[in-house]
Design a protein around this motif. Structure first.
Motif, PDB file in Angstrom:
ATOM      1  N   ASN A  95      -9.566  -4.279   9.621  1.00  0.00           N
ATOM      2  CA  ASN A  95      -7.943  -4.133   9.860  1.00  0.00           C
ATOM      3  C   ASN A  95      -7.273  -5.624   9.212  1.00  0.00           C
ATOM      4  O   ASN A  95      -6.012  -5.410   9.615  1.00  0.00           O
ATOM      5  CB  ASN A  95      -7.632  -4.271  11.219  1.00  0.00           C
ATOM      6  N   THR A  96      -7.949  -6.317   8.309  1.00  0.00           N
ATOM      7  CA  THR A  96      -7.373  -7.454   8.092  1.00  0.00           C
ATOM      8  C   THR A  96      -6.880  -7.176   6.368  1.00  0.00           C
ATOM      9  O   THR A  96      -7.327  -6.972   5.716  1.00  0.00           O
ATOM     10  CB  THR A  96      -8.284  -8.633   8.199  1.00  0.00           C
ATOM     11  N   PHE A  97      -5.545  -7.746   6.383  1.00  0.00           N
ATOM     12  CA  PHE A  97      -4.947  -7.571   4.942  1.00  0.00           C
ATOM     13  C   PHE A  97      -4.129  -9.075   4.933  1.00  0.00           C
ATOM     14  O   PHE A  97      -4.173  -9.958   5.624  1.00  0.00           O
ATOM     15  CB  PHE A  97      -3.990  -6.515   5.094  1.00  0.00           C
ATOM     16  N   TYR A  98      -3.682  -9.193   3.390  1.00  0.00           N
ATOM     17  CA  TYR A  98      -2.793 -10.309   3.401  1.00  0.00           C
ATOM     18  C   TYR A  98      -1.875  -9.763   2.275  1.00  0.00           C
ATOM     19  O   TYR A  98      -2.023  -8.824   1.587  1.00  0.00           O
ATOM     20  CB  TYR A  98      -3.511 -11.312   2.736  1.00  0.00           C
ATOM     21  N   LEU A  99      -0.604 -10.581   1.947  1.00  0.00           N
ATOM     22  CA  LEU A  99       0.477 -10.354   1.126  1.00  0.00           C
ATOM     23  C   LEU A  99       0.388 -11.561   0.347  1.00  0.00           C
ATOM     24  O   LEU A  99       0.508 -12.584   0.713  1.00  0.00           O
ATOM     25  CB  LEU A  99       1.628 -10.315   1.632  1.00  0.00           C
ATOM     26  N   PRO A 100      -0.145 -11.591  -0.900  1.00  0.00           N
ATOM     27  CA  PRO A 100      -0.434 -12.688  -1.804  1.00  0.00           C
ATOM     28  C   PRO A 100       1.186 -13.161  -2.329  1.00  0.00           C
ATOM     29  O   PRO A 100       1.887 -12.644  -2.387  1.00  0.00           O
ATOM     30  CB  PRO A 100      -1.135 -12.518  -2.859  1.00  0.00           C
ATOM     31  N   VAL A 133      -2.054 -10.460   7.552  1.00  0.00           N
ATOM     32  CA  VAL A 133      -1.801  -9.517   8.441  1.00  0.00           C
ATOM     33  C   VAL A 133      -3.032  -8.790   8.995  1.00  0.00           C
ATOM     34  O   VAL A 133      -3.833  -8.624   8.522  1.00  0.00           O
ATOM     35  CB  VAL A 133      -1.101  -8.194   7.500  1.00  0.00           C
ATOM     36  N   TYR A 134      -2.756  -8.539  10.289  1.00  0.00           N
ATOM     37  CA  TYR A 134      -3.574  -7.804  11.146  1.00  0.00           C
ATOM     38  C   TYR A 134      -3.234  -6.622  11.679  1.00  0.00           C
ATOM     39  O   TYR A 134      -2.305  -6.656  12.282  1.00  0.00           O
ATOM     40  CB  TYR A 134      -4.313  -8.608  12.299  1.00  0.00           C
ATOM     41  N   ASP A 135      -3.781  -5.521  11.380  1.00  0.00           N
ATOM     42  CA  ASP A 135      -3.291  -4.087  11.816  1.00  0.00           C
ATOM     43  C   ASP A 135      -3.972  -3.776  13.373  1.00  0.00           C
ATOM     44  O   ASP A 135      -5.075  -4.051  13.259  1.00  0.00           O
ATOM     45  CB  ASP A 135      -3.827  -3.210  10.951  1.00  0.00           C
ATOM     46  N   HIS A 136      -3.195  -3.690  14.214  1.00  0.00           N
ATOM     47  CA  HIS A 136      -3.738  -3.422  15.549  1.00  0.00           C
ATOM     48  C   HIS A 136      -4.369  -1.885  15.750  1.00  0.00           C
ATOM     49  O   HIS A 136      -4.877  -1.994  16.733  1.00  0.00           O
ATOM     50  CB  HIS A 136      -2.707  -3.498  16.625  1.00  0.00           C
ATOM     51  N   GLY A 137      -4.190  -1.263  14.857  1.00  0.00           N
ATOM     52  CA  GLY A 137      -5.035   0.059  15.094  1.00  0.00           C
ATOM     53  C   GLY A 137      -3.903   1.146  15.745  1.00  0.00           C
ATOM     54  O   GLY A 137      -4.128   2.252  15.757  1.00  0.00           O
ATOM     55  N   ASP A 138      -2.558   0.714  15.899  1.00  0.00           N
ATOM     56  CA  ASP A 138      -1.638   1.828  16.652  1.00  0.00           C
ATOM     57  C   ASP A 138      -0.401   1.955  16.031  1.00  0.00           C
ATOM     58  O   ASP A 138       0.583   2.267  16.528  1.00  0.00           O
ATOM     59  CB  ASP A 138      -1.530   1.273  18.040  1.00  0.00           C
ATOM     60  N   ARG A 150      10.365  -9.543   1.776  1.00  0.00           N
ATOM     61  CA  ARG A 150       9.345  -9.225   0.807  1.00  0.00           C
ATOM     62  C   ARG A 150       8.021  -8.674   2.043  1.00  0.00           C
ATOM     63  O   ARG A 150       7.454  -7.632   1.632  1.00  0.00           O
ATOM     64  CB  ARG A 150       8.673 -10.340   0.306  1.00  0.00           C
ATOM     65  N   ILE A 151       7.872  -9.394   3.001  1.00  0.00           N
ATOM     66  CA  ILE A 151       6.971  -9.181   4.012  1.00  0.00           C
ATOM     67  C   ILE A 151       7.152  -7.788   4.556  1.00  0.00           C
ATOM     68  O   ILE A 151       6.485  -6.834   4.893  1.00  0.00           O
ATOM     69  CB  ILE A 151       7.129 -10.345   5.175  1.00  0.00           C
ATOM     70  N   LEU A 152       8.707  -7.666   5.083  1.00  0.00           N
ATOM     71  CA  LEU A 152       9.018  -6.250   5.631  1.00  0.00           C
ATOM     72  C   LEU A 152       8.832  -5.167   4.875  1.00  0.00           C
ATOM     73  O   LEU A 152       8.311  -3.978   5.231  1.00  0.00           O
ATOM     74  CB  LEU A 152      10.494  -6.582   6.033  1.00  0.00           C
ATOM     75  N   ARG A 153       9.230  -5.265   3.491  1.00  0.00           N
ATOM     76  CA  ARG A 153       8.939  -4.161   2.833  1.00  0.00           C
ATOM     77  C   ARG A 153       7.718  -3.692   2.763  1.00  0.00           C
ATOM     78  O   ARG A 153       7.299  -2.468   2.427  1.00  0.00           O
ATOM     79  CB  ARG A 153       9.541  -4.485   1.294  1.00  0.00           C
ATOM     80  N   ALA A 154       6.717  -4.999   2.498  1.00  0.00           N
ATOM     81  CA  ALA A 154       5.011  -4.638   2.410  1.00  0.00           C
ATOM     82  C   ALA A 154       4.755  -3.868   3.556  1.00  0.00           C
ATOM     83  O   ALA A 154       3.888  -2.929   3.263  1.00  0.00           O
ATOM     84  CB  ALA A 154       4.405  -5.998   1.979  1.00  0.00           C
ATOM     85  N   LEU A 155       5.153  -4.351   4.635  1.00  0.00           N
ATOM     86  CA  LEU A 155       4.664  -3.697   5.952  1.00  0.00           C
ATOM     87  C   LEU A 155       5.272  -2.122   6.302  1.00  0.00           C
ATOM     88  O   LEU A 155       4.409  -1.297   6.561  1.00  0.00           O
ATOM     89  CB  LEU A 155       5.172  -4.588   7.227  1.00  0.00           C
ATOM     90  N   GLU A 156       6.411  -2.018   5.671  1.00  0.00           N
ATOM     91  CA  GLU A 156       7.110  -0.713   6.059  1.00  0.00           C
ATOM     92  C   GLU A 156       6.173   0.308   4.851  1.00  0.00           C
ATOM     93  O   GLU A 156       6.134   1.509   5.169  1.00  0.00           O
ATOM     94  CB  GLU A 156       8.539  -0.882   5.672  1.00  0.00           C
ATOM     95  N   GLY A 157       5.891  -0.300   3.784  1.00  0.00           N
ATOM     96  CA  GLY A 157       5.062   0.382   2.844  1.00  0.00           C
ATOM     97  C   GLY A 157       4.023   1.118   3.213  1.00  0.00           C
ATOM     98  O   GLY A 157       3.416   1.863   2.722  1.00  0.00           O
TER      99      GLY A 157
END
Length: 297
Positions: A8-13, A20-25, A42-49
């Protein structure tokens, strides 16, 4: 676009890698936010995507390029900000960063987004060694800043902030920024000895499964700077400015108001570290504070 590391671990280079850690919910925690509101967008766009809702920001430390996106993200997402002691104060009152670099009301040239981010609330002070309910571990890594932490995910990924610098950074800057050299060495030594993490992603650098070479290079650089200082003081006692002038001339360091004060602060950290190790001492003469080898006659 988010890049998956594992589980569940990601990153935005980017100029500052964002963990970024996805809590799974459908919700997530991010580690650091970049330098300004553009980083936040940029962070918000990536998360929303990815269909993720931001609920928590953990700042590894209080340098402007690590929390400058906080204010925008808090306004847009209502995320809660968690930060370690000492660092939290600067995140809430960012004028403290140029203030401590200049040791007085700072020059206008130091009051830029690179040294003074937008203020951000801090909702929770997090203690090193603690864990979040999702299992994120708060790892103490002081040295680059007084209270810096890393964040380790349950997937075995460590986001160490600026506990160490990439090879390219060490080539570009002879004096990497640290405020506490003995604690920086201890942090680097702990990371070298650690066997519990599968991946490491520094804030400025590339993902690696084996950081030993990079960690050794960081330790070597700290040793090289100490050696330069001790060698310079073998000839005669010198002021801090005098030692800095020698460093600038020897390594052809670029100077501007920000870079001068960052170099000066780093040099001060090496001087106080060598004094802590009982290798240097200071005295006053003709209105100047001079440094010399301990026990020099």
């Amino acid at each position: 676009m988010l890049k998956k590391i594992c589980g569940n671990t990601f990153y935005l280079p980017g100029p500052v890698n964002i963990g970024v850690y996805d809590h799974g919910d459908g919700s997530c925690t991010i580690i650091d936010t970049g330098i300004d509101k553009d980083s936040g967008r940029r962070i918000l766009r990536a998360l929303e995507g990815e269909g993720l809702t931001l609920v928590r920001i953990i700042n590894t430390h209080a340098h402007a390029d690590h929390f400058g996106g906080n204010a925008f993200l808090v306004r847009r997402s209502k995320a809660k900000v968690w930060a370690p002691p000492v660092e939290a104060a600067i995140i809430m009152y960012p004028e403290l960063e140029p203030l401590y670099l200049y040791a007085a009301k700072p020059l206008l040239e130091l009051q830029t987004k690179f040294l003074q981010a937008a203020p951000s609330p801090v909702d929770k002070i997090i203690e090193p060694g603690s864990r979040t309910e999702e299992g994120l571990e708060i790892v103490p890594l002081p040295g680059h800043s007084l209270g810096q932490i890393g964040v380790a995910t349950p997937d075995g990924v460590l986001f160490p902030g600026d506990a160490f610098f990439a090879m390219d950074t060490l080539k570009k800057y002879f004096l990497p920024y640290f405020v506490d050299i003995p604690r920086a060495r201890e942090s680097l030594d702990r990371l070298q000895a650690s066997k519990q993490y599968n991946y490491f992603l520094p804030s400025h650098g590339c993902l690696t499964a084996d950081p030993r070479e990079i960690l050794a290079a960081n330790l070597k650089r700290l040793q090289e700077i100490d050696h330069f200082i001790l060698s310079a003081l073998k000839r005669e006692p010198k002021t801090r400015d005098g030692i800095l002038a020698e460093l600038v001339a020897t390594y052809n360091l670029l100077l501007n108001p920000a870079q001068y004060h960052l170099y000066n602060s780093t040099l001060g950290a090496h001087l106080s570290g060598l004094a802590e190790e009982d290798r240097l001492e200071f005295f006053f003469s003709k209105g100047r504070m001079l440094w010399q080898l301990k026990g020099r006659v």
